[in-house]
Design an enzyme around this catalytic site. Structure first.
Site: not given
Length: 540
Positions: A14, A187
């Protein structure tokens, strides 16, 4: 120079990448590992150096009892108004209908800290990022969680204005700006203001082989005003099953001083057993989700495109204005524990390294035996990432257990349900012995049992080594550090992969670690003393 992907090997998921003047920074998720948020810096996008983690105190991060793969999800690093802004999420539930979490904000004028005490933002959803608009206003952009069983749990992207005077959100301004598309699971949002448009980058498809990143844009920040990129997705490997890089998607965009554009994405490098198809299963990602960087160009319609196609490239042209950065050639580590603080490569589970867990310095790491490696509370484990498919790791340990409930040794660990180790313990008949055990989805196996290796009475300490060779690994021991014996147990490395853990658990977001541990679940806090630790990477 060439960027060789992945640029941050081993569990570095991420990525949130920014540039401040001539220096690039990447912040990565750390989940239940402490300290929270992993930071790297570079001036060329090729060579990266590890920085101190910002969330290094329980004031900033309290994860005691967090489930595996809870904790820090998708931190967002930004720079504005002369300081760094870090938004991070502490997730308390990973399975089930709810995702109880809290989003926090901390700031620092120096990337190395100190970081301010956290400001609580909200719990609307995870993957929150802070957008600094050109007009001076700021907004929190985040995934939105919906527990209702008759709705999809990923309920679009919410935008909420942040009040600089009160340093709090203005919930009355919250609005859904984008619902994603039929792939669902939208997301990881990041907003950018480029050439008169607001560009929204967001991930979809889950953090598995169907993962992807899409782009949408709008002239305003009004509700549901964003339109998706034609001929998307922006980046994915769903249709490139034979490519070296897989799972690319969730990430962040940045520009160079000279006006070039690059995108940092999570990525995985799965492997297969010789008896398996390379397509089903697509593979086992023991190194977890890593970080890749792809070059980006803009088409005639003003949409970003990954150079070489949406599958990305292993070798990418570095920026023309890159400044050569001095960095280690690999991630090998030799630690003699001479310093009174742990090396930056080391991590602990959920809690900081304090005297309750152990001490370090003067050539020794002492670990106080606490709860088992299956606990989510008080665990004396100091570990570092697997960052290569092939490596040797070695240590030397002194330990005098008087019960089989006391154990200390060398561990390979994914989470509290998936790990193995070689350790010293006590046997009622033999006294001190060496055992090798594995926990496979809470099925615990002691491999040696009544064949546990007796430790000679005059052996003050024992040396342990693990030899990881991509698909499998074995343990060795020595009583003098020179002559080694291999334990005749070959373990399947796939058990320590995201993809294996996914089969039985919703918490599959980290990667394999190797480290040192002491257990005394009898509660007598027997201490293990480690003399050194070697982690030596080998060629693939």
């Amino acid at each position: 120079m060439k960027i060789q992907n992945p640029v941050l090997p081993g569990f570095n998921a991420d990525p949130s990448m920014i540039r401040v003047k001539d220096t690039y920074y990447i912040a990565n998720s750390t989940f239940e590992w402490f300290p929270g948020v992993r930071l790297h810096e570079s001036k060329d996008l090729v060579h990266w150096n590890l920085l101190p983690s910002p969330l290094s105190t329980t004031t900033l991060l309290d994860m005691k009892g967090n489930p595996a793969s809870g904790g820090i999800w998708a931190p967002d690093l930004s720079y504005a108004d002369g300081k760094f802004w870090l938004v991070y999420t502490d997730v308390k539930i990973t399975d089930g209908p709810f995702k109880d979490m809290t989003n926090y904000l901390t700031t620092a004028t120096d990337i190395r800290g100190p970081w301010t005490d956290p400001i609580k933002l909200n719990g609307v959803g995870f993957d929150s990022s802070l957008f600094h608009d050109e007009d001076g206003r700021k907004y929190l952009v985040q995934q939105t969680w919906d527990h209702r069983e008759y709705h999809h749990p990923f309920n679009g992207i919410t935008l909420t204005e942040f009040d600089l005077d009160t340093m709090q959100l203005k919930p009355e301004t919250a609005r859904n700006i984008f619902n994603g598309d039929d792939v669902k699971l939208v997301e990881g949002p990041h907003l950018y203001q480029i050439n008169g448009y607001y560009y929204l980058f967001a991930a979809e498809g889950g953090t598995v082989f169907t993962h992807q990143e899409i782009v949408a844009r709008s002239k305003t920040l009004d509700e549901l005003s964003f339109e998706g990129e034609p001929d998307g997705p922006f980046i994915t490997n769903i249709d490139t099953p034979d490519f070296y890089l897989q799972k690319q998607g969730h990430g962040a965009l940045t520009s160079t001083p000279g006006g070039e554009w690059y995108y940092a994405s999570l990525v995985a490098r799965p492997w297969n057993h010789a008896t398996e198809s390379s397509h089903d299963p697509r593979g086992w990602s023991t190194l977890g989700r890593e970080t890749s960087i792809q070059k980006v160009e803009w088409d005639d319609e003003g949409w970003p495109r990954v150079v070489g196609g949406h599958g990305g490239q292993v070798e990418v042209e570095a920026p023309k204005d890159a400044i050569l950065t001095d960095a280690p050639k690999d991630h090998s580590q030799h630690d003699t524990f001479a310093q009174s603080t742990l090396d930056l490569n080391w991590n602990t589970l959920r809690q900081p390294f304090t005297p309750k867990l152990g001490t370090v310095g003067n050539g020794e790491l002492k670990l106080v035996g606490q709860q088992s490696l299956s606990s989510t509370f008080d665990v004396s484990l100091v570990a570092r990432r697997w960052q290569a498919f092939n490596f040797d790791a070695e240590t030397q340990v002194k330990f005098e257990p008087f019960s089989y409930q006391q154990m200390a040794g060398l561990v390979n660990f994914y989470n509290d349900k998936h790990y193995s180790w070689i350790f010293i313990t006590n046997d009622e008949q033999k006294g001190r012995v060496i055992e090798v055990a594995q926990n496979d989805n809470n099925h615990y196996t002691s491999f040696l049992k009544d064949q546990a290796i007796a430790i000679p009475a005059d052996a003050e300490s024992v040396w342990f080594r693990v030899k990881v060779r991509k698909e499998s690994y074995t343990y060795q021991y020595s009583f003098d550090g020179q002559n080694w014996e291999t334990v005749p147990v070959e373990l399947d490395a796939a058990i320590l992969s995201d993809d294996y853990v996914l089969q039985t658990s919703g918490g599959f977001f980290t990667g394999a670690f190797v480290g040192l541990a002491a257990v005394d679940y009898a509660g007598y806090e027997e201490v293990a003393t480690f003399d050194h630790f070697d982690y030596q990477e080998l060629p693939d």
